[in-house]
Design an enzyme around this catalytic site. Structure first.
Site, PDB file in Angstrom:
ATOM      1  N   GLY A 236       0.821  -1.218   0.000  1.00 21.69           N
ATOM      2  CA  GLY A 236       0.000   0.000   0.000  1.00 21.69           C
ATOM      3  C   GLY A 236       0.853   1.267   0.000  1.00 21.69           C
ATOM      4  O   GLY A 236       0.560   2.243  -0.699  1.00 21.69           O
ATOM      5  N   GLU A 254      -6.693   0.270   1.687  1.00 22.70           N
ATOM      6  CA  GLU A 254      -7.110  -0.485   2.869  1.00 22.70           C
ATOM      7  C   GLU A 254      -6.058  -1.560   3.073  1.00 22.70           C
ATOM      8  O   GLU A 254      -5.820  -2.368   2.171  1.00 22.70           O
ATOM      9  CB  GLU A 254      -8.488  -1.102   2.670  1.00 22.70           C
ATOM     10  CG  GLU A 254      -9.629  -0.110   2.768  1.00 22.70           C
ATOM     11  CD  GLU A 254      -9.703   0.631   4.099  1.00 22.70           C
ATOM     12  OE1 GLU A 254      -9.138   0.164   5.104  1.00 22.70           O
ATOM     13  OE2 GLU A 254     -10.318   1.710   4.103  1.00 22.70           O
ATOM     14  N   CYS A 288      -8.262  -9.299   7.454  1.00 23.46           N
ATOM     15  CA  CYS A 288      -7.590  -8.088   7.928  1.00 23.46           C
ATOM     16  C   CYS A 288      -8.178  -7.637   9.260  1.00 23.46           C
ATOM     17  O   CYS A 288      -7.536  -6.911  10.010  1.00 23.46           O
ATOM     18  CB  CYS A 288      -7.698  -6.989   6.891  1.00 23.46           C
ATOM     19  SG  CYS A 288      -9.382  -6.757   6.335  1.00 23.46           S
TER      20      CYS A 288
HETATM   21  P1  NAD Z   1      -0.489  -7.886  -1.265  1.00 29.49           P
HETATM   22  O1  NAD Z   1      -0.194  -6.522  -0.768  1.00 29.49           O
HETATM   23  O2  NAD Z   1       0.622  -8.817  -1.466  1.00 29.49           O
HETATM   24  O3  NAD Z   1      -1.228  -7.821  -2.686  1.00 29.49           O
HETATM   25  C1  NAD Z   1      -2.438  -7.095  -2.846  1.00 29.49           C
HETATM   26  C2  NAD Z   1      -2.595  -6.781  -4.332  1.00 29.49           C
HETATM   27  O4  NAD Z   1      -1.579  -5.848  -4.703  1.00 29.49           O
HETATM   28  C3  NAD Z   1      -2.431  -7.996  -5.257  1.00 29.49           C
HETATM   29  O5  NAD Z   1      -3.339  -7.911  -6.329  1.00 29.49           O
HETATM   30  C4  NAD Z   1      -1.000  -7.834  -5.734  1.00 29.49           C
HETATM   31  O6  NAD Z   1      -0.741  -8.465  -6.961  1.00 29.49           O
HETATM   32  C5  NAD Z   1      -0.917  -6.323  -5.861  1.00 29.49           C
HETATM   33  N1  NAD Z   1       0.474  -5.802  -5.887  1.00 29.49           N
HETATM   34  C6  NAD Z   1       1.570  -6.343  -5.328  1.00 29.49           C
HETATM   35  N2  NAD Z   1       2.651  -5.574  -5.629  1.00 29.49           N
HETATM   36  C7  NAD Z   1       2.215  -4.552  -6.385  1.00 29.49           C
HETATM   37  C8  NAD Z   1       2.858  -3.444  -7.025  1.00 29.49           C
HETATM   38  N3  NAD Z   1       4.168  -3.247  -6.952  1.00 29.49           N
HETATM   39  N4  NAD Z   1       2.098  -2.592  -7.728  1.00 29.49           N
HETATM   40  C9  NAD Z   1       0.764  -2.759  -7.815  1.00 29.49           C
HETATM   41  N5  NAD Z   1       0.102  -3.804  -7.268  1.00 29.49           N
HETATM   42  C10 NAD Z   1       0.825  -4.680  -6.545  1.00 29.49           C
HETATM   43  O7  NAD Z   1      -1.601  -8.494  -0.275  1.00 29.49           O
HETATM   44  P2  NAD Z   1      -2.224  -9.950  -0.274  1.00 29.49           P
HETATM   45  O8  NAD Z   1      -1.188 -10.903   0.246  1.00 29.49           O
HETATM   46  O9  NAD Z   1      -2.887 -10.241  -1.566  1.00 29.49           O
HETATM   47  O10 NAD Z   1      -3.389  -9.775   0.828  1.00 29.49           O
HETATM   48  C11 NAD Z   1      -3.141  -9.852   2.192  1.00 29.49           C
HETATM   49  C12 NAD Z   1      -3.062  -8.465   2.800  1.00 29.49           C
HETATM   50  O11 NAD Z   1      -4.229  -7.738   2.465  1.00 29.49           O
HETATM   51  C13 NAD Z   1      -3.008  -8.489   4.306  1.00 29.49           C
HETATM   52  O12 NAD Z   1      -2.070  -7.566   4.766  1.00 29.49           O
HETATM   53  C14 NAD Z   1      -4.405  -8.050   4.723  1.00 29.49           C
HETATM   54  O13 NAD Z   1      -4.489  -7.449   5.988  1.00 29.49           O
HETATM   55  C15 NAD Z   1      -4.745  -7.099   3.629  1.00 29.49           C
HETATM   56  N6  NAD Z   1      -6.190  -6.931   3.527  1.00 29.49           N
HETATM   57  C16 NAD Z   1      -6.723  -5.754   3.973  1.00 29.49           C
HETATM   58  C17 NAD Z   1      -8.091  -5.554   3.936  1.00 29.49           C
HETATM   59  C18 NAD Z   1      -8.699  -4.254   4.373  1.00 29.49           C
HETATM   60  O14 NAD Z   1      -9.793  -3.956   3.945  1.00 29.49           O
HETATM   61  N7  NAD Z   1      -8.025  -3.484   5.217  1.00 29.49           N
HETATM   62  C19 NAD Z   1      -8.919  -6.559   3.435  1.00 29.49           C
HETATM   63  C20 NAD Z   1      -8.343  -7.751   3.004  1.00 29.49           C
HETATM   64  C21 NAD Z   1      -6.960  -7.916   3.043  1.00 29.49           C
END
Ligand code: NAD
Length: 483
Positions: A236, A254, A288
């Site tokens: 993020g 998020e 999350c």
């Molecule tokens: P992640 O951050 O690894 O990936 C999330 C998305 O981002 C994926 O589609 C991924 O391909 C993309 N991504 C990765 N690197 C990127 C880049 N350099 N540029 C653009 N996009 C990129 O997360 P994850 O492992 O898929 O999910 C788990 C995480 O998500 C946990 O930390 C969890 O807490 C969080 N989460 C938060 C909420 C919320 O609403 N706060 C809800 C669900 C999950």
């Protein structure tokens, strides 16, 4: 008009109303690694740019389409999803490992979300003000943001894309969705449903691939006006930096959580155990909003730990399609390795596992829920998001200490308290620094008509869901009129 989608289980990119092939990847069942759930086609940067261009061309026509037409299409998408819940839930369960019951609830929520935003279009869309000038008035209208890049994680492959795509479309935007690679079948089915809904070509596009290639192209392209992201906090932060560096795009993030559940001496023990079990371990802890820090007052501590340890040991871990299972597999081998590493960290830091504990190789991608006691809030176990079925108990003396420990985190998504004292519940709602507060309920479990989001390292930007979603997907325009 859109072309017919290819037969299952091949999922292609959906770009400008066309199905676009690419290098194929397979996606497997975490409960039975080796069982292929579907094949998906990777988009390269050129395909992503094509999707962004298609969205750019289609957006203004969609924004000016009659509200009745927009409502009808969104309603049709929702109704189609709701008519296929069972089949889509089985696919979700096979793809992500979610229990069938949880999968049904999630797919249902996605269908309801599209229908909810169809009806949101009948709500007031602006405000009328008096002007301080003579023979004049002012109004605040809403203009669509434009082309929105939607980047989603693997843990809610229906609910999260739905709560982003539905309001984006409702408020007149065009969308390019990039789902997580673990859950491409669910996203592919969503795209097929949208493709059959009558939505004009280009208004919704789907591109598969890694964050490094496909996600990065969305962040850096000049054709994107805003990014709605859900995922880990480190990703993020990168999304935020790129959005600012490349065209000052609007962004909404998020992210992770390390959510506390406070149990006071006056708590109903049964409620406390039920909420800790649900919040900590259900969905294999891959939420999350999971409550992985249990902050427990001294007077109830031992009784609570004994009852929770027993209930944790009794949880049935197994095939998510078997209705008797209470915990499915960990969604990926990488996530499992991370969970195991944190269990080792917990042992090394001096906490004691009273349920679960060390993982054995014959468990495959399944993991027994693990409960640590004797933790302190400065341990990594209590500070870092694990995203697996691992909870730790931190003992505290009184309410004030409980609140201080609960708030002592960089995150701020969800927090809960178990108490029979109205006064303690009220004070906790006022003092907790998280974006969601629960009383005598699990910290996880949100409702689609209410705002969702955190504070601190859990969030940046306007809230998602409910009527609040409009704040991200539209831009207020202040109009002054003299007459
Ligand atoms: P992640 O951050 O690894 O990936 C999330 C998305 O981002 C994926 O589609 C991924 O391909 C993309 N991504 C990765 N690197 C990127 C880049 N350099 N540029 C653009 N996009 C990129 O997360 P994850 O492992 O898929 O999910 C788990 C995480 O998500 C946990 O930390 C969890 O807490 C969080 N989460 C938060 C909420 C919320 O609403 N706060 C809800 C669900 C999950």
């Amino acid at each position: 008009m859109t072309e017919e989608p290819p037969p299952v289980p091949h999922y292609l990119n959906f770009v400008g109303g066309r199905w676009v092939d690419g290098e194929r990847r397979q996606n497997t069942n975490p409960a039975r690694p080796g069982e292929v759930v579907g094949e998906y086609a990777l988009a390269d940067r050129a395909v992503v740019q094509e999707a962004i261009d298609a969205a750019g061309h289609a957006q203004s026509g969609w924004a000016s389409a009659p509200v009745g037409q927009r409502m009808e299409i969104l309603d049709r998408i929702g109704t189609t999803i709701l008519g296929r819940v069972e089949e889509l839930a089985v696919l979700l369960s096979r793809e992500e490992g979610k229990l069938l019951g949880e999968a049904r609830a999630e797919v249902t929520r996605a269908g309801q979300t599209f229908r909810y935003y169809a009806h949101q279009l009948l709500q007031p869309q602006g405000e009328l003000y008096s002007s301080t000038r003579e023979r004049a008035y002012a109004e605040v209208r809403r203009r669509p943001l434009g082309v929105v890049g939607v980047i989603t994680p693997w843990n809610y492959p229906w609910a999260i894309p739905a709560w982003k795509v539905a309001p984006a479309l409702a408020y007149g935007n065009a969308v390019v969705l990039k789902p997580a690679e673990l859950v491409t079948a669910s996203a592919g089915e969503l795209a097929r449903i949208i493709a059959g809904s009558g939505l004009p070509p280009g208004v919704f596009n789907l591109v598969f691939g890694s964050g490094r290639v496909v996600g990065e192209e969305l962040l850096t392209s000049g054709g994107i006006d805003g990014i709605s992201f859900t995922g880990g906090t480190a990703t993020g932060r990168h999304v935020a930096q790129q959005c600012i560096a490349y065209g000052n795009k609007r962004f909404q993030l998020e992210m992770g959580g390390k959510n506390p559940l406070v149990v006071l001496d006056d708590a109903d023990l049964e409620v406390a155990v039920r909420c800790a079990l649900d919040g900590g371990f259900f969905s294999t802890g891959q939420r999350c909003t999971a409550s992985s820090r249990l902050i427990v007052q001294t007077g109830i501590h031992d009784r609570f730990v004994d009852a929770l340890a027993e209930a944790t040991r009794a949880l049935r871990v197994g095939d998510p399609l078997d209705e008797r299972s209470q915990l499915g597999p960990v969604a990926s081998a990488d996530q499992l390795a991370q969970n195991i590493e944190y269990v080792e960290i917990g042992h090394r830091e001096g906490a004691t596992a009273v349920a679960g504990g060390r993982h054995t190789a014959d468990e495959g991608q399944f993991m027994r829920p693990t409960l640590f006691v004797g933790a302190s809030n400065d341990m990594r176990l209590a500070r870092e998001e694990i995203f697996g079925p691992v909870s730790c108990v931190i003992r505290v003396g009184d309410f004030d200490e409980a609140v201080a420990v609960a708030n002592d985190t960089t995150f701020g998504l969800s927090s809960g308290i178990i108490t029979t004292s109205l006064s303690a519940a009220e004070r906790f709602k006022r003092l907790s620094r998280s974006g969601i507060v629960t009383v005598n309920l699990p910290t996880a479990g949100t409702e689609l008509h209410l705002p969702f989001g955190g504070t601190g390292a859990s969030n940046h930007g306007p809230r998602e869901q409910g009527a609040y979603a409009r704040d991200f997907y539209s831009v207020p325009v202040t109009c002054y009129t003299g007459w």
